[in-house]
Enzyme design. Sequence first.
Site, PDB file in Angstrom:
ATOM      1  N   ARG A 240       0.849  -1.189   0.000  1.00  0.00           N
ATOM      2  CA  ARG A 240       0.000   0.000   0.000  1.00  0.00           C
ATOM      3  C   ARG A 240       0.884   1.238   0.000  1.00  0.00           C
ATOM      4  NH1 ARG A 240      -3.119  -2.995  -1.482  1.00  0.00           N
ATOM      5  NH2 ARG A 240      -5.181  -3.598  -0.684  1.00  0.00           N
TER       6      ARG A 240
ATOM      7  N   GLU B 234      -1.247   7.522  -6.133  1.00  0.00           N
ATOM      8  CA  GLU B 234      -1.693   6.660  -7.223  1.00  0.00           C
ATOM      9  C   GLU B 234      -3.199   6.660  -7.475  1.00  0.00           C
ATOM     10  OE1 GLU B 234      -1.163   2.484  -6.656  1.00  0.00           O
ATOM     11  OE2 GLU B 234      -1.893   2.536  -4.613  1.00  0.00           O
TER      12      GLU B 234
ATOM     13  N   HIS C  89       0.408  -0.532 -10.051  1.00  0.00           N
ATOM     14  CA  HIS C  89      -0.392  -1.436  -9.219  1.00  0.00           C
ATOM     15  C   HIS C  89      -0.740  -2.706  -9.985  1.00  0.00           C
ATOM     16  CE1 HIS C  89      -2.864  -1.095  -5.362  1.00  0.00           C
ATOM     17  NE2 HIS C  89      -2.909  -2.359  -5.724  1.00  0.00           N
TER      18      HIS C  89
END
Length: 328
Positions: free
Chosen positions: A233, A262, A294
């Site tokens: 994360r 992000e 991601h």
Amino acid sequence: MKILFYDTKSYDRESFEKRIADYPELKIDYLKSELTPGTARLAAGYEAVCAFVSSDAGTKTMEELFHCGVRLLLMRCAGFNNVDIQKANEYGITVMRVPGYSPEAVAEHAMALALTANRKIHKAYVRVRENDFSLGGMLGFNFYQKTAGIVGTGKIGAAMARICHGFGMRVIAFDMYQNPELTFVEYVDLDKLLAESDLISLHCPLTDDTYHLIDKKNINKMKNGVILVNTSRGGLVKTEDLIAGIRERKFFAVGLDVYEEEKKNVFEDRSDEIMETSITARLLSFPNVVITSHQGFFTEEALSAISETTLSNARAFAAGQKSGNEVN
């Protein structure tokens, strides 16, 4: 049961459509829009909605879903830090997730980032395409017999530990709960891990305790020339402190599949847009930083597991049963 599927990409729809025939009691409608307070009202008439890691399932969204009659929020991911669980409990909305779709997919991507950042694969690829075969600025170091520090040894962290062990690395780890299967791992406190690791890979959830775990104070405890990888994360790393550490030559290299800025970028094509802040651009300006979007989870096996578990969760809820994947 009618399910409204938010933030649909072509690969999501393809994966779920392959399996929906086995679940005749479920009907899915797909939206390209992300789940937000504004789009939540589109769920009127649906019993369930399906969202992803980038969705906004906060207080206002949960209120809208409740007023629409939604009783189930299906998260097609492991993380749920973007969900207001307290509000979900208050409104009687069950939240279910996919706790372990393919830990090896994320761990393999973490090692890919570490290797790419270390051996400058991203620079070499561009350089050779321009017929430049020089090696200046490409020097890396062996992982063999170096120390890998794994922060969090759940399923993904354990998979990363095994990969590092396979490279002939000494593996140390920090976790509140030791994994008895990792007999080759030495558990240490965080300070020792930071001080002794040549490669640090983050594999812990984002909580109040882990928010900005990697900040100026802990960066200063790291060995000079360390490689840092984050596939968990973005909030685990305080970006401004990371940038300062990079400028101070603390890091040999950094590999990021997640980062604090992000949210508006992840899974989207923004090549024709002006970015709201300069954080991403600043990170990309450093030659020893590699960023991906991601995509650690993004393998055929992981997508298959996500769709199968999500549909199984929905079936269990519709039948009044427990799947074991309930968050609340």
